[in-house]
Design an enzyme around this catalytic site. Structure first.
Site, short mmCIF file in Angstrom:
data_model
loop_
_atom_site.label_atom_id
_atom_site.label_comp_id
_atom_site.label_asym_id
_atom_site.label_seq_id
_atom_site.Cartn_x
_atom_site.Cartn_y
_atom_site.Cartn_z
CB CYS A 176 -0.98 -0.04 1.16
SG CYS A 176 -0.22 -0.11 2.79
NE ARG A 192 -3.79 2.51 2.86
CZ ARG A 192 -3.81 3.40 1.88
NH1 ARG A 192 -4.94 3.61 1.21
NH2 ARG A 192 -2.73 4.07 1.55
#
Lengths: 81, 277
Positions: B233, B238
């Site tokens: 990410c 994430r």
């Protein structure tokens, strides 16, 4: 500010701030970002120009608002639930 | 491995709030959230000051992890349940650390802090006192961590999953829309990466979708689950959530999280970058 596209506002019930979450969904309904509301019910996103959906999540309730944001402008959205 | 070995719901946690062998740990992007309130008896780990090396860009070493968990009062045989804001982004990131250093029993609270709040469950300000332990970490398990050269070698060969939002993937934004615009030198994505935003793994309330829904999601996006996968990410939190989905929930063998992610890759000189959808 001139280069930024800001969407901000508040979530309230009967004029009182509500603690919850606000999600920013793009034109296709896809998730883009999410923030918790502040102690005074405020939220803010750095977005880009275009059509967006704001989705307020609070205990037991979900409320959607459509907005159009443009560059260099502050898009202010008051969400009453 | 079944889903409940790695993921528990709020009722499971509620029933074990006073179990001394279950340690609930809050990990938030907004590290002040814990100060306001938290699940009763939960301790805090700060993803930045506790988990990052204070000087180099890297995570804390084995001795640092041992010192951290000892100070938090976490023992090797404790069940650790992680939860946090932002749909468990940083809790997933911490989960990945616990696995890197070989903790035996670590799980995520499904839905994290948001679901707990939306269910109107109790949160308290009182900070629990846990006696210090002598935690022993394993040597780092590098089979679940990707470095930049792994990513470059994977272009056009392995599954590369870019879990950022579509606007970050295409190069319109450099950071998520609720954070200031900064970070890497160049926008875009790694060539041949598929954009499967982390949020597609989760329901609105932050809980994970079912295994069948998750499997269908990755297959529909053209991911061949028989191949090895690297997820990335912007800074690796994430993608730790997507790593959790692929490696822990779906049981895929070779899935790595690239924690250097776009802030590293998008600043490298001479590497290929693709723009647009």
């Amino acid at each position: 500010m001139a280069n930024e596209t800001i969407i901000q506002g508040s979530v309230t019930r009967d004029g009182e701030p509500v603690n919850g979450y606000v999600r920013l969904l793009d034109e296709g309904g896809e998730f883009t970002a999410e923030v918790p509301t502040s102690a005074t019910g405020q939220f803010r996103f750095f977005a880009r120009p275009g059509k967006w959906t704001l989705r307020a999540l609070i205990p037991g309730q979900t409320v959607d608002r459509q907005v159009v944001a443009s560059q260099g402008n502050l898009t202010e959205v008051a969400i009453a639930v | 491995m079944s889903r409940s070995d790695v993921l528990v719901d709020a009722d499971w946690v509620q029933a074990r709030l006073d179990d001394p062998k279950v340690v609930i740990v809050e990990v938030d992007e907004d590290t002040s959230a814990y100060d306001k309130n938290h699940i009763r008896n939960a301790v805090r780990i700060d993803w930045k000051s506790d988990l990052q090396d204070p000087v180099r860009r890297d995570f804390i070493d084995q001795a640092g992890f041992e010192a951290l968990l000892s100070a938090k009062g976490i023992a090797n045989d404790d069940t650790v349940v992680l939860y946090g804001g932002n749909n468990n982004w940083f809790a997933s990131y911490a989960y990945w650390y616990f696995k890197l250093y070989g903790h035996g029993d670590v799980r995520l609270l499904d839905g994290g802090r948001k679901k707990w709040e939306l269910d109107s469950r109790d949160l308290v300000a009182e900070v629990p006192q846990r006696a210090a332990t002598e935690y022993t970490a394993q040597a780092v398990d590098s089979s679940i961590r990707a470095f930049r050269d792994d990513v470059i070698a994977a272009i056009g060969t392995l599954n590369l999953v870019d879990v950022r939002s579509p606007d970050e993937f295409s190069g319109k934004l450099l950071a998520p829309a609720h954070l200031p615009q900064e970070q890497s030198q160049r926008p875009g994505h790694v060539p041949s990466a598929r954009n499967i935003p982390w949020a597609k793994n989760a329901n609105d309330d932050g809980t994970f979708k079912s295994d069948d829904e998750l499997k269908a999601l990755y297959e529909a996006e053209g991911i061949d689950l028989a191949k090895d996968t690297i997820a990335y990410c912007r800074i690796g939190e994430r993608s730790a959530l997507t790593w959790f989905v692929l490696h822990e929930l779906l049981g895929q063998e070779n899935v790595k999280n690239y924690d250097g992610s776009w802030t590293e890759y998008g600043s490298l000189v001479g590497v290929p970058i693709e723009l647009g959808n």
